[in-house]
Write a protein that holds these residues in place. Structure first.
Motif, PDB file in Angstrom:
ATOM      1  N   THR A 176       6.141  -7.277  -7.418  1.00  0.00           N
ATOM      2  CA  THR A 176       6.686  -5.928  -7.283  1.00  0.00           C
ATOM      3  C   THR A 176       5.997  -5.179  -6.160  1.00  0.00           C
ATOM      4  N   ARG A 177       4.675  -5.334  -6.071  1.00  0.00           N
ATOM      5  CA  ARG A 177       3.925  -4.639  -5.025  1.00  0.00           C
ATOM      6  C   ARG A 177       4.353  -5.149  -3.647  1.00  0.00           C
ATOM      7  N   ILE A 178       4.519  -6.461  -3.517  1.00  0.00           N
ATOM      8  CA  ILE A 178       4.923  -7.046  -2.241  1.00  0.00           C
ATOM      9  C   ILE A 178       6.305  -6.521  -1.839  1.00  0.00           C
ATOM     10  N   GLU A 179       7.209  -6.453  -2.810  1.00  0.00           N
ATOM     11  CA  GLU A 179       8.558  -5.953  -2.525  1.00  0.00           C
ATOM     12  C   GLU A 179       8.517  -4.503  -2.039  1.00  0.00           C
ATOM     13  N   THR A 180       7.691  -3.682  -2.694  1.00  0.00           N
ATOM     14  CA  THR A 180       7.562  -2.278  -2.298  1.00  0.00           C
ATOM     15  C   THR A 180       6.977  -2.161  -0.896  1.00  0.00           C
ATOM     16  N   LEU A 181       5.936  -2.929  -0.620  1.00  0.00           N
ATOM     17  CA  LEU A 181       5.314  -2.891   0.701  1.00  0.00           C
ATOM     18  C   LEU A 181       6.298  -3.335   1.783  1.00  0.00           C
ATOM     19  N   GLN A 182       7.013  -4.408   1.512  1.00  0.00           N
ATOM     20  CA  GLN A 182       7.957  -4.925   2.516  1.00  0.00           C
ATOM     21  C   GLN A 182       9.072  -3.932   2.799  1.00  0.00           C
ATOM     22  N   SER A 183       9.498  -3.207   1.768  1.00  0.00           N
ATOM     23  CA  SER A 183      10.585  -2.234   1.962  1.00  0.00           C
ATOM     24  C   SER A 183      10.135  -1.033   2.788  1.00  0.00           C
ATOM     25  N   ALA A 205       8.757  -1.397   7.912  1.00  0.00           N
ATOM     26  CA  ALA A 205       9.271  -1.003   9.228  1.00  0.00           C
ATOM     27  C   ALA A 205       8.618   0.300   9.695  1.00  0.00           C
ATOM     28  N   ALA A 206       8.551   1.278   8.791  1.00  0.00           N
ATOM     29  CA  ALA A 206       7.931   2.565   9.141  1.00  0.00           C
ATOM     30  C   ALA A 206       6.439   2.387   9.416  1.00  0.00           C
ATOM     31  N   ALA A 207       5.786   1.557   8.618  1.00  0.00           N
ATOM     32  CA  ALA A 207       4.348   1.326   8.799  1.00  0.00           C
ATOM     33  C   ALA A 207       4.082   0.615  10.127  1.00  0.00           C
ATOM     34  N   SER A 208       4.890  -0.353  10.458  1.00  0.00           N
ATOM     35  CA  SER A 208       4.707  -1.083  11.719  1.00  0.00           C
ATOM     36  C   SER A 208       4.893  -0.157  12.911  1.00  0.00           C
ATOM     37  N   HIS A 209       5.825   0.769  12.781  1.00  0.00           N
ATOM     38  CA  HIS A 209       6.041   1.756  13.854  1.00  0.00           C
ATOM     39  C   HIS A 209       4.792   2.609  14.051  1.00  0.00           C
ATOM     40  N   LEU A 210       4.178   3.044  12.946  1.00  0.00           N
ATOM     41  CA  LEU A 210       2.944   3.827  13.029  1.00  0.00           C
ATOM     42  C   LEU A 210       1.814   3.010  13.665  1.00  0.00           C
ATOM     43  N   LYS A 224       1.279  -5.596   7.995  1.00  0.00           N
ATOM     44  CA  LYS A 224       1.869  -6.813   7.409  1.00  0.00           C
ATOM     45  C   LYS A 224       0.845  -7.607   6.600  1.00  0.00           C
ATOM     46  N   GLU A 225      -0.431  -7.431   6.930  1.00  0.00           N
ATOM     47  CA  GLU A 225      -1.467  -8.160   6.197  1.00  0.00           C
ATOM     48  C   GLU A 225      -1.630  -7.651   4.762  1.00  0.00           C
ATOM     49  N   SER A 226      -1.079  -6.474   4.453  1.00  0.00           N
ATOM     50  CA  SER A 226      -1.132  -5.984   3.072  1.00  0.00           C
ATOM     51  C   SER A 226      -0.346  -6.902   2.146  1.00  0.00           C
ATOM     52  N   VAL A 227       0.721  -7.490   2.657  1.00  0.00           N
ATOM     53  CA  VAL A 227       1.505  -8.447   1.867  1.00  0.00           C
ATOM     54  C   VAL A 227       0.695  -9.719   1.627  1.00  0.00           C
ATOM     55  N   ASN A 228       0.045 -10.216   2.683  1.00  0.00           N
ATOM     56  CA  ASN A 228      -0.784 -11.420   2.537  1.00  0.00           C
ATOM     57  C   ASN A 228      -1.925 -11.187   1.558  1.00  0.00           C
ATOM     58  N   LEU A 229      -2.445  -9.957   1.548  1.00  0.00           N
ATOM     59  CA  LEU A 229      -3.500  -9.625   0.589  1.00  0.00           C
ATOM     60  C   LEU A 229      -3.025  -9.858  -0.834  1.00  0.00           C
ATOM     61  N   THR A 259       1.604   2.299  -7.292  1.00  0.00           N
ATOM     62  CA  THR A 259       2.625   2.186  -6.250  1.00  0.00           C
ATOM     63  C   THR A 259       2.445   3.276  -5.204  1.00  0.00           C
ATOM     64  N   GLU A 260       2.156   4.485  -5.669  1.00  0.00           N
ATOM     65  CA  GLU A 260       1.952   5.600  -4.747  1.00  0.00           C
ATOM     66  C   GLU A 260       0.738   5.339  -3.854  1.00  0.00           C
ATOM     67  N   ALA A 261      -0.344   4.834  -4.447  1.00  0.00           N
ATOM     68  CA  ALA A 261      -1.546   4.522  -3.665  1.00  0.00           C
ATOM     69  C   ALA A 261      -1.270   3.390  -2.677  1.00  0.00           C
ATOM     70  N   ASP A 262      -0.450   2.423  -3.059  1.00  0.00           N
ATOM     71  CA  ASP A 262      -0.072   1.354  -2.130  1.00  0.00           C
ATOM     72  C   ASP A 262       0.601   1.934  -0.891  1.00  0.00           C
ATOM     73  N   LEU A 263       1.532   2.873  -1.112  1.00  0.00           N
ATOM     74  CA  LEU A 263       2.283   3.445   0.011  1.00  0.00           C
ATOM     75  C   LEU A 263       1.405   4.332   0.882  1.00  0.00           C
ATOM     76  N   ILE A 264       0.546   5.124   0.255  1.00  0.00           N
ATOM     77  CA  ILE A 264      -0.373   5.962   1.034  1.00  0.00           C
ATOM     78  C   ILE A 264      -1.341   5.074   1.815  1.00  0.00           C
ATOM     79  N   GLY A 265      -1.842   4.037   1.161  1.00  0.00           N
ATOM     80  CA  GLY A 265      -2.766   3.113   1.814  1.00  0.00           C
ATOM     81  C   GLY A 265      -2.125   2.373   2.970  1.00  0.00           C
ATOM     82  N   LEU A 266      -0.855   2.008   2.803  1.00  0.00           N
ATOM     83  CA  LEU A 266      -0.124   1.319   3.869  1.00  0.00           C
ATOM     84  C   LEU A 266      -0.033   2.216   5.101  1.00  0.00           C
ATOM     85  N   GLU A 267       0.260   3.480   4.882  1.00  0.00           N
ATOM     86  CA  GLU A 267       0.345   4.427   5.995  1.00  0.00           C
ATOM     87  C   GLU A 267      -1.024   4.649   6.641  1.00  0.00           C
TER      88      GLU A 267
END
Length: 267
Positions: A240-247, A250-255, A210-215, A192-200
């Motif tokens: 669970t991963r999709i839910e975490t990414l979606q939550s 907003a911050a990732a899209s801003h970046l 947003k493509e991380s969810v499609n992945l 989960t931590e790597a998902d969030l770091i990777g998203l950023e």
């Protein structure tokens, strides 16, 4: 209080003090017993072994495509993590996988490119794997395995020396408890931590987060639903991963909107 209980309490207290000595990028307490130099050496040795024992892709198109994506991601890795040129190898293997190792090593399997449909989805995977390196999860896992092994050995010796009945059964039960109650949730926390770091990372690099969810929708389809129950798995479920990414989208899209780069990596 028995001597066994006293020793266990002392061991638990010692472990707690050790875990407070480091902090992950998300603010979580970590235990890290190995130096960055040691981890980099181990990463280089493992990478050299893989290059010798697995088929390396000679396809220029695949290599250029993955290299393009990787260059955008690694540009945003803190220099304190790795201040050098990252080495990338594309392995010509059907498995749907990728990895990153301490010391600036990245491996991507051609099978992954059948599931990651575009540059953004592949960037999500590479960002995730680099996220493990940034958070020093390898160090943490090795350190905790070392500590757990020491604790199990001490407990076994205490049971034996105090002639506790059914000590073998007790040790087996403790081993299962450690796996289900400590090691598996711990691995899921890392994922989960790597998902969030990777998203950023992918967002800062200019990829579409947003493509991380499609992945993960694609990953779930590729698995054919053949996954163990989440509490018995080292990875969170795709849902669970999709839910975490979606939550955190907003911050990732801003970046991503603020990113100066606009990658155009083509297969």
């Amino acid at each position: 209080m028995t001597s066994v209980t006293k020793h266990i309490i002392l061991a638990a207290t010692f472990a707690f003090l050790l875990t407070a000595c480091a902090t992950s990028p998300t603010g979580r307490s970590q235990l890290k017993l190995y130096s960055k130099g040691q981890l980099a050496n181990m990463g280089a040795q493992a990478f050299d072994s893989m290059k010798s024992n697995q088929k390396v892709s000679k396809q220029a198109v695949d290599n250029q495509y993955v290299s393009c994506i990787t260059s955008y991601i690694t540009k945003h890795v803190p220099k304190s993590v790795y201040d050098g040129e990252w080495e990338l190898v594309v392995f010509d293997e059907p498995q749907i996988n990728a990895f990153a190792l301490p010391g600036g090593k990245i491996g991507v399997y051609t099978g992954l490119m059948e599931v990651a449909e575009n540059q953004h989805q592949l960037a999500a995977v590479i960002g995730h794997e680099v996220g493990h390196v940034i958070a020093e999860h390898g160090n943490e896992r090795m350190s905790n395995s070392t500590l757990i092994g020491m604790g199990m050995e001490v407990t076994n010796q205490l049971l034996q020396s105090n002639q506790i009945a059914n000590s073998n059964m007790i040790m087996a039960a403790i081993g299962m408890g450690v796996q289900v109650g400590v090691q598996l949730p711990f691995s899921r926390t890392h994922e989960t931590e790597a998902d969030l770091i990777g998203l950023e990372l992918m967002a800062r690099a200019g990829f579409d987060p947003k493509e991380s969810v499609n992945l993960w929708v694609n990953m779930d389809k590729a698995s054919g639903g053949k996954r163990p129950a989440e509490f018995m798995s080292t990875h969170p479920s795709p849902a669970t991963r999709i839910e975490t990414l979606q939550s955190n989208m907003a911050a990732a899209s801003h970046l991503a909107n603020q990113a100066t780069d606009r990658p155009n990596c083509q297969k």
